[in-house]
Design a protein around this motif. Structure first.
Motif: not given
Length: 97
Positions: A34-57
């Motif tokens: 994995i590299n930064d470019e792949i990570i950016l592509e993964l982050v783009k896949k979050l677009d429009g989503g709603f995700f449950e919080v696993d933890d809060r600090d």
């Protein structure tokens, strides 16, 4: 190693996000898959989503998204949002079997 920052324009959990900050932690054990470019592509896949919080600090919300598919391969993305901020922080990312 220093964190890297990239501009982006996505919406996650009904929040407009304009920056991704990638922690270099993934390079310690996962740089061969994995590299930064792949990570950016993964982050783009979050677009429009709603995700449950696993933890809060304090004002940070932590998330684990697994699997996130890219180019026929599955990855786990560990990331955060900070209250009243417009960035996603990527803590770690790695390929899943």
């Amino acid at each position: 190693m220093k964190r890297k920052s990239y501009k982006i324009s996505i919406t996650v959990n009904d929040r407009k996000i304009n920056e991704v900050i990638i922690d270099p932690h993934y390079r310690i054990k996962h740089s061969e898959s994995i590299n930064d470019e792949i990570i950016l592509e993964l982050v783009k896949k979050l677009d429009g989503g709603f995700f449950e919080v696993d933890d809060r600090d304090d004002d940070f919300e932590y998330f684990k998204t697994d699997p996130v598919e890219f180019n026929g391969k599955n990855y786990r993305l560990i990331w955060l949002l900070r209250d009243h901020c417009m960035f996603i922080g990527v803590i770690n990312a790695f390929r899943r079997k």
